[in-house]
Design a protein around this motif. Sequence first.
Motif, PDB file in Angstrom:
ATOM      1  N   GLY A  22       0.809  -1.210   0.000  1.00  0.00           N
ATOM      2  CA  GLY A  22       0.000   0.000   0.000  1.00  0.00           C
ATOM      3  C   GLY A  22       0.843   1.262   0.000  1.00  0.00           C
ATOM      4  O   GLY A  22       0.502   2.251  -0.657  1.00  0.00           O
ATOM      5  N   ASP A  25       2.021   1.796  -3.455  1.00  0.00           N
ATOM      6  CA  ASP A  25       0.921   2.280  -4.299  1.00  0.00           C
ATOM      7  C   ASP A  25       0.729   3.784  -4.135  1.00  0.00           C
ATOM      8  O   ASP A  25       0.457   4.490  -5.097  1.00  0.00           O
ATOM      9  N   GLY A  66      -6.464  -5.907   6.183  1.00  0.00           N
ATOM     10  CA  GLY A  66      -6.196  -4.502   6.432  1.00  0.00           C
ATOM     11  C   GLY A  66      -5.831  -4.288   7.880  1.00  0.00           C
ATOM     12  O   GLY A  66      -5.916  -5.212   8.700  1.00  0.00           O
ATOM     13  N   TYR A  79      -4.407   0.919   6.214  1.00  0.00           N
ATOM     14  CA  TYR A  79      -4.076   0.231   4.962  1.00  0.00           C
ATOM     15  C   TYR A  79      -5.010  -0.950   4.753  1.00  0.00           C
ATOM     16  O   TYR A  79      -5.371  -1.648   5.709  1.00  0.00           O
ATOM     17  N   VAL A  80      -5.372  -1.165   3.490  1.00  0.00           N
ATOM     18  CA  VAL A  80      -6.218  -2.283   3.094  1.00  0.00           C
ATOM     19  C   VAL A  80      -5.524  -2.988   1.930  1.00  0.00           C
ATOM     20  O   VAL A  80      -4.992  -2.334   1.026  1.00  0.00           O
ATOM     21  N   ALA A  82      -4.829  -4.640  -1.502  1.00  0.00           N
ATOM     22  CA  ALA A  82      -5.306  -4.169  -2.810  1.00  0.00           C
ATOM     23  C   ALA A  82      -6.566  -4.899  -3.262  1.00  0.00           C
ATOM     24  O   ALA A  82      -7.507  -4.279  -3.753  1.00  0.00           O
ATOM     25  N   GLN A  84      -8.922  -6.060  -1.614  1.00  0.00           N
ATOM     26  CA  GLN A  84     -10.099  -5.766  -0.787  1.00  0.00           C
ATOM     27  C   GLN A  84     -10.523  -4.298  -0.848  1.00  0.00           C
ATOM     28  O   GLN A  84     -11.528  -3.921  -0.254  1.00  0.00           O
ATOM     29  N   ARG A  85      -9.799  -3.489  -1.559  1.00  0.00           N
ATOM     30  CA  ARG A  85     -10.134  -2.071  -1.642  1.00  0.00           C
ATOM     31  C   ARG A  85     -11.478  -1.891  -2.351  1.00  0.00           C
ATOM     32  O   ARG A  85     -11.797  -2.612  -3.280  1.00  0.00           O
ATOM     33  N   GLY A  86     -12.244  -0.915  -1.878  1.00  0.00           N
ATOM     34  CA  GLY A  86     -13.542  -0.636  -2.466  1.00  0.00           C
ATOM     35  C   GLY A  86     -14.662  -1.514  -1.943  1.00  0.00           C
ATOM     36  O   GLY A  86     -15.781  -1.467  -2.455  1.00  0.00           O
ATOM     37  N   ALA A  90     -11.998  -0.264   4.674  1.00  0.00           N
ATOM     38  CA  ALA A  90     -11.416   0.978   5.213  1.00  0.00           C
ATOM     39  C   ALA A  90     -12.407   1.705   6.111  1.00  0.00           C
ATOM     40  O   ALA A  90     -12.019   2.226   7.169  1.00  0.00           O
TER      41      ALA A  90
END
Length: 109
Positions: A22, A25, A66, A79-80, A82, A84-86, A90
């Motif tokens: 993360g 990124d 995360g 941080y989460v 990648a 699991q993002r969206g 978070a």
Amino acid sequence: MVLLRPATTADASDVAAIWYSGWRDGHLGGVPDELLAFRTPESFLRRAGDRVRDTTVATIDGSIVGFIMVERDEVEQVYVAAEQRGRGVAQILLAAAESQVRENGFEEA
């Protein structure tokens, strides 16, 4: 279902992997090369191990997806993973961070 729990020393490598990925990124292309050379996977593992007591992890089906690190009134890291993002992880972590700040005796972060 996302579950939260305090981190343990056994979680440091999973936390470090999410943190390293993360961080890259969010920072590649925006920080000096000298800092990139310093921010190695090993440096994140060391920092994750040092910060276990301040860390809460989010898990799905037992896997860490995360984490947050809260120190007194500061939410220092969120941080989460990648993949699991969206998906709302978070938001769950941030709500927990706000609760921890209040439990630490502060009205706001």
